[in-house]
Design an enzyme around this catalytic site. Structure first.
Site, PDB file in Angstrom:
ATOM      1  N   ASP A  96       8.585 -58.916 -12.590  1.00 29.29           N
ATOM      2  CA  ASP A  96       8.314 -57.530 -12.226  1.00 29.29           C
ATOM      3  C   ASP A  96       9.473 -56.691 -12.746  1.00 29.29           C
ATOM      4  O   ASP A  96      10.641 -57.030 -12.538  1.00 29.29           O
ATOM      5  CB  ASP A  96       8.212 -57.411 -10.697  1.00 29.29           C
ATOM      6  CG  ASP A  96       7.161 -56.418 -10.267  1.00 29.29           C
ATOM      7  OD1 ASP A  96       7.181 -55.294 -10.805  1.00 29.29           O
ATOM      8  OD2 ASP A  96       6.337 -56.751  -9.401  1.00 29.29           O
ATOM      9  N   ASP A 197       6.369 -51.776 -13.093  1.00 23.78           N
ATOM     10  CA  ASP A 197       6.125 -50.977 -11.896  1.00 23.78           C
ATOM     11  C   ASP A 197       6.022 -49.474 -12.225  1.00 23.78           C
ATOM     12  O   ASP A 197       6.894 -48.935 -12.920  1.00 23.78           O
ATOM     13  CB  ASP A 197       7.298 -51.227 -10.940  1.00 23.78           C
ATOM     14  CG  ASP A 197       7.064 -50.700  -9.544  1.00 23.78           C
ATOM     15  OD1 ASP A 197       6.198 -51.248  -8.849  1.00 23.78           O
ATOM     16  OD2 ASP A 197       7.759 -49.738  -9.150  1.00 23.78           O
ATOM     17  N   GLU A 239       1.768 -50.848 -14.575  1.00 18.16           N
ATOM     18  CA  GLU A 239       1.087 -50.320 -13.382  1.00 18.16           C
ATOM     19  C   GLU A 239       0.946 -48.813 -13.585  1.00 18.16           C
ATOM     20  O   GLU A 239       1.925 -48.082 -13.579  1.00 18.16           O
ATOM     21  CB  GLU A 239       1.894 -50.620 -12.121  1.00 18.16           C
ATOM     22  CG  GLU A 239       1.132 -50.234 -10.858  1.00 18.16           C
ATOM     23  CD  GLU A 239       2.023 -49.943  -9.655  1.00 18.16           C
ATOM     24  OE1 GLU A 239       1.528 -49.977  -8.535  1.00 18.16           O
ATOM     25  OE2 GLU A 239       3.215 -49.652  -9.852  1.00 18.16           O
ATOM     26  N   HIS A 313      -0.457 -56.812  -3.864  1.00 13.19           N
ATOM     27  CA  HIS A 313       0.394 -56.721  -2.664  1.00 13.19           C
ATOM     28  C   HIS A 313       0.416 -55.319  -2.048  1.00 13.19           C
ATOM     29  O   HIS A 313       1.053 -55.117  -1.019  1.00 13.19           O
ATOM     30  CB  HIS A 313       1.813 -57.135  -3.034  1.00 13.19           C
ATOM     31  CG  HIS A 313       2.448 -56.185  -4.008  1.00 13.19           C
ATOM     32  ND1 HIS A 313       2.015 -56.054  -5.313  1.00 13.19           N
ATOM     33  CD2 HIS A 313       3.430 -55.286  -3.857  1.00 13.19           C
ATOM     34  CE1 HIS A 313       2.727 -55.116  -5.911  1.00 13.19           C
ATOM     35  NE2 HIS A 313       3.598 -54.632  -5.050  1.00 13.19           N
ATOM     36  N   ASP A 314      -0.209 -54.346  -2.693  1.00 10.94           N
ATOM     37  CA  ASP A 314      -0.233 -52.975  -2.171  1.00 10.94           C
ATOM     38  C   ASP A 314      -1.586 -52.582  -1.597  1.00 10.94           C
ATOM     39  O   ASP A 314      -1.749 -51.449  -1.136  1.00 10.94           O
ATOM     40  CB  ASP A 314       0.071 -51.968  -3.305  1.00 10.94           C
ATOM     41  CG  ASP A 314       1.491 -52.070  -3.817  1.00 10.94           C
ATOM     42  OD1 ASP A 314       2.391 -52.399  -3.023  1.00 10.94           O
ATOM     43  OD2 ASP A 314       1.705 -51.803  -5.022  1.00 10.94           O
TER      44      ASP A 314
HETATM   45  C1  NOJ Z   1       4.447 -50.053  -6.899  1.00 11.45           C
HETATM   46  C2  NOJ Z   1       4.691 -51.343  -6.211  1.00 11.45           C
HETATM   47  O1  NOJ Z   1       3.626 -52.201  -6.444  1.00 11.45           O
HETATM   48  C3  NOJ Z   1       4.909 -51.025  -4.749  1.00 11.45           C
HETATM   49  O2  NOJ Z   1       4.926 -52.167  -3.944  1.00 11.45           O
HETATM   50  C4  NOJ Z   1       6.167 -50.220  -4.643  1.00 11.45           C
HETATM   51  O3  NOJ Z   1       6.330 -49.772  -3.311  1.00 11.45           O
HETATM   52  C5  NOJ Z   1       6.159 -49.001  -5.555  1.00 11.45           C
HETATM   53  N1  NOJ Z   1       5.623 -49.276  -6.854  1.00 11.45           N
HETATM   54  C6  NOJ Z   1       7.559 -48.465  -5.747  1.00 11.45           C
HETATM   55  O4  NOJ Z   1       8.300 -49.369  -6.518  1.00 11.45           O
END
Ligand code: NOJ
Length: 539
Positions: A96, A197, A239, A313-314
């Site tokens: 990551d 990210d 992302e 995970h989000d």
């Molecule tokens: C996206 C990540 O997947 C998330 O978990 C994170 O809180 C935010 N970006 C900030 O890095």
């Protein structure tokens, strides 16, 4: 062909994957001990959520040292061992890369705070107050203003996430070059690439309140590519919450030399009210969902590359969100797997998805760990929202849903730890666990295993054209893939009711490729698909 084009990638959220030392937190040795399991599943790469040094304000997405491993996860030797051991099983490690921001405890920010003359000051985004207040109305994803006052200098710094995650200033050339050096350090270790990210934010223009898709975003990505990725056999996935098929082509067109692919989120935002936040719920309309997924399949064509995912995970667990996690849990988990993996692109499996792990229910905010949920709760409670409603949306959308420990067995703490897990294991672990799944030839696990194997052996899954059929049907998702004279038909009933399917294309000669309902034959004169039934036939 690139290796990632017929690959399937498994996401590990290390905190919750496997603990090896009884401290209740997953770690790298824990991952190493489970590599044989991942080999059996058949995945080609692991996307490893952050294991770097971090004060854990946002569970590792706030990095204080990019070239050190957080002791709770192990050491750099453990990391090297993981890369090595994974390689022996033909599994690559995709790290990551969190470079939109650092932790406020990163040495660069510690230096930057020392004063305006400090060489690191400009690594971050500082602005003078306007009328004694924040420079403008930019808000943080985690609530409140995106500007935080630094009392010592009287200036504000930008943080699009928590105030412990100051944004890096990509306009600073020296900062960019330090990032590239750090990336090369990891690439030289032989990793398989990076998941980047919130990479769509690095070209931000905060004074104009532009965050995503800033004017220099693609210049930065090209420069990043030329200084790090160029000539290496690695993959990258950005992302990009803001991506449209048009911008996805900018990121991932093979001739542009930026990224391999992006995560787009359009199909992941249809159960929220347009223009509002993820917490403002709306029922998902399957027709709309099909339409969006189809748009991405059709529009990228050969000018870009899709990633395929239904959770991470989000986000909530796929089966709880798009399927049915009670009566039809296994059936709907398999159905979603088939529908998603049969599309064109690189599939991602989030840990536990392969056994149909479910969302978590909390009864009180004290049970919640996630900073995003807690901030939303506090803010909205003050605004007068009823507590019950807030807990409901946290149960539906909160990030802890995906972060409960992986359920390995029916043993205490689901075999995740010998200590007390940092986030409680789900009460359903006695029934839903990997040991059970491996013992049952009909389990969700074997559907995923078969889908991965099919992708390896059938170029049609990787390259075939996509065509949606029955677009207006409210619960059937039916599409064709065609490649070099071969056609596969994917049929799924995404509902709790039986549905009749009448398609001329189907016949007794159609060859069954995969079914989640033990169906062996199909006919053209009307089939009744049971709830969440899905199958694929070769015509
Ligand atoms: C996206 C990540 O997947 C998330 O978990 C994170 O809180 C935010 N970006 C900030 O890095």
């Amino acid at each position: 062909m690139k290796w990632w084009q017929n690959a399937v990638i498994y996401q590990i959220y290390p905190r919750s994957f496997q603990d090896s030392n009884g401290d209740g937190i997953g770690d790298i040795q824990g991952i190493i001990s489970r590599l044989d399991y991942l080999e059996e599943l058949g995945v080609d790469a692991i996307w490893l959520s952050p294991v770097y040094q971090s004060p854990n304000d946002d569970n590792g997405y706030d990095i204080s040292d990019y070239q050190a491993i957080h002791p709770e996860y192990g050491t750099m030797e453990d990391m090297d061992e993981l890369i090595e051991e994974a390689k022996k099983r033909s599994i690559r490690i995709v790290m990551d890369l969190v470079v939109n921001h650092t932790s406020d405890e990163h040495n660069w920010f510690v230096e930057a705070k020392k004063g305006k003359e400090n060489p690191y000051r400009d690594y971050y985004v500082w602005r003078d107050p306007v009328d004694g207040k924040e420079p403008n109305d930019l808000g943080s994803t985690f609530g409140g203003s995106a500007w935080e006052l630094d009392e010592a200098s009287g200036q504000y710094y930008l943080h699009l996430f928590s105030k412990k995650q100051p944004d890096l200033n990509w306009e600073n050339e020296q900062m960019r070059s330090d990032i590239y050096e750090m990336m090369n350090y990891w690439l030289d270790k032989g990793i398989g690439g990076f998941r980047m990210d919130v990479i769509d934010l690095i070209g931000k223009k905060p004074d104009e309140e532009i965050t995503a898709d800033g004017p220099k975003l693609h210049d930065y990505l090209k420069e990043l590519h030329d200084n790090t990725l160029k000539g290496r056999d690695v993959m990258t996935v950005g992302e990009t919450w803001s991506a449209t098929p048009e911008t996805a082509k900018l990121y991932s067109h093979p001739d542009r030399n930026e990224l391999s692919m992006v995560f787009q989120f359009e199909h992941m935002m249809l159960d929220e009210q347009p223009g509002k936040t993820k917490w403002d719920l709306k029922a998902l309309d399957l027709q709309e969902w099909k339409e969006v997924l189809t748009k991405w399949q059709v529009e990228l064509k050969d000018d870009g590359w899709n990633s395929l995912f239904l959770n991470n995970h989000d986000t909530p667990r796929a089966v709880s969100r798009f399927g049915n996690d009670t009566e039809f849990r296994e059936k709907s988990a398999k159905c979603l797997a088939i529908v998603s993996h049969m599309m064109k692109g690189t599939p991602y499996i989030f840990q536990g998805e392969e056994i149909g792990m479910t969302n978590r229910k909390v009864k009180s905010i004290d049970e919640v760990d996630d900073i995003e949920s807690i901030n939303m709760y506090t803010e909205r409670l003050e605004e007068g929202y009823p507590e019950e409603e807030l807990l409901h949306v946290i149960n539906v959308k909160g990030r802890d849903n995906a972060r409960t420990p992986v359920q390995w067995s029916a043993e205490e703490q689901a075999g995740f730890t010998e200590g007390t897990p940092w986030l409680p294991v789900q009460p359903n672990y006695k029934e839903i666990n990997i040991e059970n799944a491996l013992e049952n030839a009909e389990s969700v696990f074997y559907t995923y295993q078969r889908l991965i194997e099919l992708r390896k052996n059938n170029p049609i899954m990787v390259w075939g054209d996509f065509e949606l059929l029955m677009a207006d049907h409210p619960s059937l998702f039916v599409y064709k893939r065609s490649y070099e004279g071969e056609t596969w038909l994917v049929c799924a009933n995404i509902s709790e009711e039986p549905e009749r399917l009448l398609l001329n294309e189907l016949s007794l000669k159609s060859k069954m490729i995969i079914s989640n309902a033990k169906r062996t034959t199909v006919t053209s004169d009307g089939l009744v698909l049971s709830p969440y039934e899905a199958f694929v036939v070769k015509l």
